[in-house]
Design an enzyme around this catalytic site. Structure first.
Site, PDB file in Angstrom:
ATOM      1  N   CYS A  95       0.791  -1.347  -0.136  1.00  0.00           N
ATOM      2  CA  CYS A  95      -0.108  -0.009   0.066  1.00  0.00           C
ATOM      3  C   CYS A  95       1.051   1.251   0.099  1.00  0.00           C
ATOM      4  O   CYS A  95       2.065   1.266   0.477  1.00  0.00           O
ATOM      5  CB  CYS A  95      -0.867  -0.010   1.185  1.00  0.00           C
TER       6      CYS A  95
ATOM      7  N   GLU B  74       0.625   3.917   1.873  1.00  0.00           N
ATOM      8  CA  GLU B  74       1.015   4.277   3.597  1.00  0.00           C
ATOM      9  C   GLU B  74       2.279   3.537   3.842  1.00  0.00           C
ATOM     10  O   GLU B  74       3.281   4.148   4.339  1.00  0.00           O
ATOM     11  CB  GLU B  74      -0.125   4.066   4.278  1.00  0.00           C
TER      12      GLU B  74
ATOM     13  N   CYS C 238      -5.828   0.845   5.254  1.00  0.00           N
ATOM     14  CA  CYS C 238      -6.416  -0.644   5.359  1.00  0.00           C
ATOM     15  C   CYS C 238      -5.831  -0.930   6.914  1.00  0.00           C
ATOM     16  O   CYS C 238      -5.059  -0.261   7.435  1.00  0.00           O
ATOM     17  CB  CYS C 238      -5.851  -1.440   4.248  1.00  0.00           C
TER      18      CYS C 238
ATOM     19  N   CYS D  39      -2.042  -1.418   7.240  1.00  0.00           N
ATOM     20  CA  CYS D  39      -1.114   0.114   7.552  1.00  0.00           C
ATOM     21  C   CYS D  39      -1.601   0.720   8.788  1.00  0.00           C
ATOM     22  O   CYS D  39      -0.604   1.070   9.402  1.00  0.00           O
ATOM     23  CB  CYS D  39      -1.696   0.876   6.231  1.00  0.00           C
TER      24      CYS D  39
HETATM   25  N1  THU Z   1      -4.439   0.568  -1.025  1.00  0.00           N
HETATM   26  C1  THU Z   1      -3.517   1.279  -0.715  1.00  0.00           C
HETATM   27  O1  THU Z   1      -2.349   1.664  -1.358  1.00  0.00           O
HETATM   28  N2  THU Z   1      -3.772   1.939   0.634  1.00  0.00           N
HETATM   29  C2  THU Z   1      -4.814   1.927   1.113  1.00  0.00           C
HETATM   30  O2  THU Z   1      -5.149   2.218   2.149  1.00  0.00           O
HETATM   31  C3  THU Z   1      -6.102   0.806   0.560  1.00  0.00           C
HETATM   32  C4  THU Z   1      -5.578   0.109  -0.534  1.00  0.00           C
HETATM   33  C5  THU Z   1      -4.107  -0.230  -2.462  1.00  0.00           C
HETATM   34  C6  THU Z   1      -3.751  -1.677  -2.642  1.00  0.00           C
HETATM   35  C7  THU Z   1      -4.152  -2.121  -3.768  1.00  0.00           C
HETATM   36  O3  THU Z   1      -3.024  -1.715  -4.548  1.00  0.00           O
HETATM   37  C8  THU Z   1      -5.046  -1.130  -4.316  1.00  0.00           C
HETATM   38  O4  THU Z   1      -5.087  -0.252  -3.414  1.00  0.00           O
HETATM   39  C9  THU Z   1      -6.485  -1.823  -4.148  1.00  0.00           C
HETATM   40  O5  THU Z   1      -6.874  -2.381  -2.975  1.00  0.00           O
END
Ligand code: THU
Length: 138
Positions: free
Chosen positions: A53, A55, A92, A95
């Site tokens: 992610c 974050e 999420c 994170c």
């Molecule tokens: N994702 C993030 O980078 N941060 C979040 O807080 C939520 C989800 C990304 C993970 C994945 O690459 C995409 O968003 C779809 O879930």
């Protein structure tokens, strides 16, 4: 740094998102206690599980450069197909827990934004109540 400026940095970071599988591009900007800004994007993988992610990308960049104290993080995310965000992109659970390791949950702020005028600010404690952290192991 003001919320608006940090959100701009997150929007800028989103441009580098590598999200060929979900098509959902996320950007984050993390402010260190010293005012330094660490930008991160989500980085996906053909094997799916290793996706990282935005974050965590930002946090790991900072920690790998010796930083361990942070003030706040701004997060933005929306589909590559859309021009702008319809919704907020809250971090999420993984994170939230990873951030928990390095911050005071009562003080650390999480700015979830649709754009530079439409955003909400939470403490980490609000998004991860009754959390488990380093103190629990002492
Ligand atoms: N994702 C993030 O980078 N941060 C979040 O807080 C939520 C989800 C990304 C993970 C994945 O690459 C995409 O968003 C779809 O879930």
């Amino acid at each position: 740094m003001k919320e608006k400026e940090l959100i701009e940095k997150a929007i800028e970071a989103r441009e580098f998102s590598y999200a060929p599988y979900s098509g959902f591009k996320v950007g984050a900007a993390l402010e260190g206690a010293d005012g330094e800004i660490y930008q991160g994007c989500n980085i996906e993988n053909a094997a799916y599980t290793p996706c990282n992610c935005a974050e965590r990308t930002a946090l790991f960049k900072a920690v790998s450069e010796g930083k361990r104290k942070f003030k706040k993080i701004a997060v933005v995310g929306w589909s590559a197909q859309e021009e702008k965000a319809k919704d907020y992109c809250p971090p999420c659970g993984v994170c939230r827990q990873v951030l928990r390791e390095f911050v005071n949950p009562k003080e650390f702020q999480i700015v979830v934004a649709k754009d530079i005028v439409d955003y909400k600010v939470y403490t980490l404690e609000e998004l991860l109540p009754e959390s488990f952290g380093p103190e629990n192991l002492q």
